[in-house]
Design an enzyme around this catalytic site. Structure first.
Site, mmCIF file in Angstrom:
data_model
loop_
_atom_site.group_PDB
_atom_site.id
_atom_site.type_symbol
_atom_site.label_atom_id
_atom_site.label_comp_id
_atom_site.label_asym_id
_atom_site.label_seq_id
_atom_site.Cartn_x
_atom_site.Cartn_y
_atom_site.Cartn_z
ATOM 1 N N HIS A 1 122.506 182.223 -16.611
ATOM 2 C CA HIS A 1 124.014 181.926 -17.086
ATOM 3 C C HIS A 1 125.224 181.247 -17.456
ATOM 4 O O HIS A 1 125.202 179.986 -16.160
ATOM 5 C CB HIS A 1 123.874 183.040 -18.341
ATOM 6 C CG HIS A 1 124.317 183.258 -19.190
ATOM 7 N ND1 HIS A 1 125.081 182.388 -20.475
ATOM 8 C CD2 HIS A 1 125.182 184.464 -19.903
ATOM 9 C CE1 HIS A 1 125.789 182.545 -21.306
ATOM 10 N NE2 HIS A 1 125.673 183.116 -21.315
ATOM 11 N N HIS B 1 117.245 174.306 -20.468
ATOM 12 C CA HIS B 1 117.496 175.492 -20.852
ATOM 13 C C HIS B 1 116.982 176.099 -22.232
ATOM 14 O O HIS B 1 116.327 175.014 -22.835
ATOM 15 C CB HIS B 1 119.239 174.210 -22.021
ATOM 16 C CG HIS B 1 120.117 174.761 -22.874
ATOM 17 N ND1 HIS B 1 120.122 175.865 -23.773
ATOM 18 C CD2 HIS B 1 121.888 175.693 -21.853
ATOM 19 C CE1 HIS B 1 121.653 176.211 -24.467
ATOM 20 N NE2 HIS B 1 121.706 176.560 -22.866
ATOM 21 N N ASP C 1 126.559 173.260 -17.400
ATOM 22 C CA ASP C 1 127.503 173.454 -16.309
ATOM 23 C C ASP C 1 127.084 172.540 -15.078
ATOM 24 O O ASP C 1 127.823 172.496 -13.999
ATOM 25 C CB ASP C 1 126.442 174.771 -15.061
ATOM 26 C CG ASP C 1 126.890 175.852 -15.858
ATOM 27 O OD1 ASP C 1 128.179 176.100 -16.890
ATOM 28 O OD2 ASP C 1 125.752 176.397 -16.734
HETATM 29 N N1 ACO Z 1 114.839 173.518 -11.648
HETATM 30 C C1 ACO Z 1 114.024 173.519 -12.236
HETATM 31 N N2 ACO Z 1 112.720 173.802 -12.832
HETATM 32 C C2 ACO Z 1 112.959 174.281 -13.806
HETATM 33 C C3 ACO Z 1 114.168 174.485 -13.933
HETATM 34 C C4 ACO Z 1 115.698 173.684 -13.076
HETATM 35 N N3 ACO Z 1 116.462 174.130 -13.152
HETATM 36 N N4 ACO Z 1 114.715 175.047 -15.731
HETATM 37 C C5 ACO Z 1 113.289 175.189 -16.027
HETATM 38 N N5 ACO Z 1 112.562 174.541 -14.512
HETATM 39 C C6 ACO Z 1 111.260 174.521 -14.791
HETATM 40 C C7 ACO Z 1 110.108 175.958 -14.717
HETATM 41 O O1 ACO Z 1 109.992 176.460 -13.329
HETATM 42 C C8 ACO Z 1 109.322 176.188 -15.684
HETATM 43 O O2 ACO Z 1 108.535 175.265 -14.849
HETATM 44 P P1 ACO Z 1 106.718 175.841 -15.276
HETATM 45 O O3 ACO Z 1 106.370 175.398 -16.526
HETATM 46 O O4 ACO Z 1 105.670 175.156 -14.495
HETATM 47 O O5 ACO Z 1 106.443 177.203 -14.932
HETATM 48 C C9 ACO Z 1 109.397 175.546 -16.606
HETATM 49 O O6 ACO Z 1 110.745 174.323 -16.761
HETATM 50 C C10 ACO Z 1 110.562 176.102 -17.618
HETATM 51 O O7 ACO Z 1 111.311 176.937 -17.066
HETATM 52 P P2 ACO Z 1 111.660 178.692 -18.335
HETATM 53 O O8 ACO Z 1 112.113 178.827 -17.168
HETATM 54 O O9 ACO Z 1 110.541 178.949 -18.191
HETATM 55 O O10 ACO Z 1 112.682 177.750 -18.913
HETATM 56 P P3 ACO Z 1 113.602 179.272 -19.086
HETATM 57 O O11 ACO Z 1 113.852 178.493 -21.028
HETATM 58 O O12 ACO Z 1 113.105 180.552 -19.994
HETATM 59 O O13 ACO Z 1 115.127 178.830 -18.687
HETATM 60 C C11 ACO Z 1 116.781 178.189 -17.692
HETATM 61 C C12 ACO Z 1 116.132 177.925 -18.988
HETATM 62 C C13 ACO Z 1 117.565 179.879 -17.658
HETATM 63 C C14 ACO Z 1 118.541 177.885 -18.358
HETATM 64 C C15 ACO Z 1 116.704 177.477 -16.522
HETATM 65 O O14 ACO Z 1 116.351 176.134 -17.310
HETATM 66 C C16 ACO Z 1 117.074 177.413 -15.342
HETATM 67 O O15 ACO Z 1 116.778 178.160 -14.684
HETATM 68 N N6 ACO Z 1 118.058 176.382 -14.977
HETATM 69 C C17 ACO Z 1 119.013 176.506 -14.218
HETATM 70 C C18 ACO Z 1 119.975 177.556 -14.200
HETATM 71 C C19 ACO Z 1 120.689 176.519 -15.476
HETATM 72 O O16 ACO Z 1 121.266 175.505 -15.000
HETATM 73 N N7 ACO Z 1 121.507 177.700 -16.360
HETATM 74 C C20 ACO Z 1 122.475 177.368 -17.114
HETATM 75 C C21 ACO Z 1 122.059 177.360 -18.354
HETATM 76 S S1 ACO Z 1 122.927 177.165 -19.743
HETATM 77 C C22 ACO Z 1 123.985 178.206 -19.689
HETATM 78 O O17 ACO Z 1 123.666 179.225 -19.426
HETATM 79 C C23 ACO Z 1 125.671 177.863 -20.072
#
Ligand code: ACO
Length: 448
Positions: free
Chosen positions: A272, A313, A369
């Site tokens: 987050h 996201h 971010d």
């Molecule tokens: N890098 C690589 N792969 C990713 C990323 C990433 N940043 N984000 C998601 N994925 C992949 C997952 O591995 C998953 O792949 P799969 O379908 O093969 O299993 C798919 O994309 C879907 O990801 P989920 O984790 O199910 O997506 P969710 O909506 O739950 O997660 C989140 C959203 C937590 C923001 C995620 O994209 C992430 O971890 N990003 C990196 C951390 C980040 O930048 N957070 C800031 C968010 S903005 C904020 O809070 C202000």
């Protein structure tokens, strides 16, 4: 032939019993409680919905922030974020988020005065903060100190009194920069710099952070404005993890200081608000443009373990509109501060990722971010302070959501259901009769 409007409902047939019900649709949702009448026997609890992580559940009705994740739209109270970032100050936007309308000139003057005259903290708060270890993370200090404010303002418990709520809203927004700056100065062993009421909200924050021996600190106007814009972009973001924490905690009718401390804690996590800090660490680790392909490869091969921080996201399946504004602003900031050498790595990382099938297929785009950390770093904020810089402006959003929730007659204490999959009822066995089970129950204390 007469055409009639389609009925706003869904018809559900329970194939276990053959029973059919018609469930009304309102605002694109059905009520989970309407399914409870579907039972297999009178003793059956009734059908529930299962939705870990709230992937498809609206937990409230809200009039504050609108997001269209597919189109990359973010509006506060109907106003597009780009317009607010260009034309307002943070406090003007905070007023809008909290009150629903932009302030008149007089309302703005009164609001700014109110905030400005509540920036001081009680001397005992300073003592409390002095007690933290020299290397305490400022986010931990912020969460603990905001929780401690609850003990200074016991009247805040009267959460159904509109005037009391207003008072705590002013206090929290006003004191966040003071506590945040004190946390930073504690970490570098500097004496706390008291608020300067002549300065703007952001100018004063920069003053409390960086003032050294000069009699009057004058913030650089470009950097002051950049911080203002970053604060506007972070003011609210509807039902994200920390806002949901704020609402869930405050639904017990605890005072807003305790609830906000919980929201700050939720924001601290690397998935987050901690992501901007994680982005910087990732860029450091990558080190040079030449290492980017290998890094991208390791992300793709990790099965979700290694992530490209600052990408992806839950709601945006397009470029995060906040990231666009920040990326555009970076140039102006770097003209003053000199270019952050990590920018080239970030730009190249984005370019490569946005052409890569893995990221395209999953609709992973830069989020807020990805670039904010580069600007913060150029402005000499230490990496530890990045999530704190997110928490300061998000306070207005948390409080607006709290205020809305308290007045919402449909809300009650937040208390989800669960699907219980554990052992069925069994009876106590004394030590001498206990056996090591072949398949031990899952648990952190279980050693196989
Ligand atoms: N890098 C690589 N792969 C990713 C990323 C990433 N940043 N984000 C998601 N994925 C992949 C997952 O591995 C998953 O792949 P799969 O379908 O093969 O299993 C798919 O994309 C879907 O990801 P989920 O984790 O199910 O997506 P969710 O909506 O739950 O997660 C989140 C959203 C937590 C923001 C995620 O994209 C992430 O971890 N990003 C990196 C951390 C980040 O930048 N957070 C800031 C968010 S903005 C904020 O809070 C202000």
């Amino acid at each position: 032939m007469s055409s009639s409007a389609p009925r706003q409902s869904v018809t559900v047939t329970d194939n276990r019993t053959g029973k059919t019900i018609e469930v009304p649709i309102q605002n694109g949702t059905i009520k989970a409680l309407d399914l409870r009448v579907l039972k297999t026997s009178p003793e059956d609890f009734g059908l529930m919905t299962y939705d870990p992580a709230f992937m498809n559940t609206a937990s409230c009705k809200s009039r504050i922030t609108f997001i269209d994740g597919d189109k990359g739209i973010l509006n506060y109270r109907g106003y597009p974020i780009q317009e607010l970032a260009e034309k307002t100050t943070y406090l003007e936007t905070a007023y809008l988020v909290l009150n629903g309308e932009l302030p008149t000139k007089q309302q703005q003057t009164d609001w700014v005065n109110d905030i400005t005259y509540h920036t001081m903290v009680h001397e005992n708060i300073k003592d409390l903060m002095t007690g933290f270890r020299y290397d305490a993370h400022p986010m931990g200090m912020l969460a603990s100190t905001v929780a401690a404010l609850s003990t200074f303002y016991p009247e805040a418990k009267a959460v159904h009194e509109p005037e009391t709520r207003r008072q705590q809203i002013v206090r929290l927004i006003a004191k966040m920069p003071t506590i945040a700056a004190f946390a930073y100065r504690h970490s570098i062993g500097f004496p706390y710099a008291h608020p300067d009421n002549d300065l703007s909200y952001c100018g004063n924050f920069l003053q409390m952070m960086y003032r050294a021996a000069e009699p009057k600190y004058v913030p650089n106007p470009v950097l002051e404005r950049a911080l203002e814009v970053l604060f506007i972009l972070h003011a609210d973001h509807e039902q994200n993890c920390s806002t949901n924490a704020m609402r869930a905690i405050a639904s017990s009718e605890v005072d807003p200081y305790c609830a906000a401390a919980g929201a700050i804690s939720a924001l601290y996590g690397p998935l987050h608000g901690g992501a901007n800090e994680a982005v910087l660490r990732m860029l450091f680790e990558i080190g040079s443009k030449a290492n980017i392909p290998a890094f991208i490869k390791s992300v793709k091969e990790s099965g979700g373990e290694t992530r490209l921080m600052g990408f992806g996201h839950r709601v945006y399946k397009n470029y995060d509109p906040r990231a666009k504004v920040i990326k555009g602003m970076a140039e102006k900031v770097f003209e003053v501060t000199g270019k952050n050498p990590l920018l080239d790595i970030a730009l190249e990382l984005e370019r490569i990722a946005l052409q890569d099938e893995y990221f395209l297929k999953r609709k992973l785009y830069p989020n807020v971010d990805f670039y904010s950390g580069l600007i913060y770093q150029a402005m000499k904020f230490p990496v530890d302070m990045f999530p704190v810089l997110f928490a300061i402006p998000r306070m207005s959003g948390w409080l607006a959501q709290w205020d809305e929730m308290i007045q919402d007659k449909e809300q009650k204490i937040a208390r989800p259901r669960q699907v219980y999959l554990g052992a069925s009822e069994r009876h106590f066995v004394p030590f001498e009769k206990r056996e090591v089970k072949a398949a031990p129950a899952e648990g952190v204390l279980t050693k196989v």
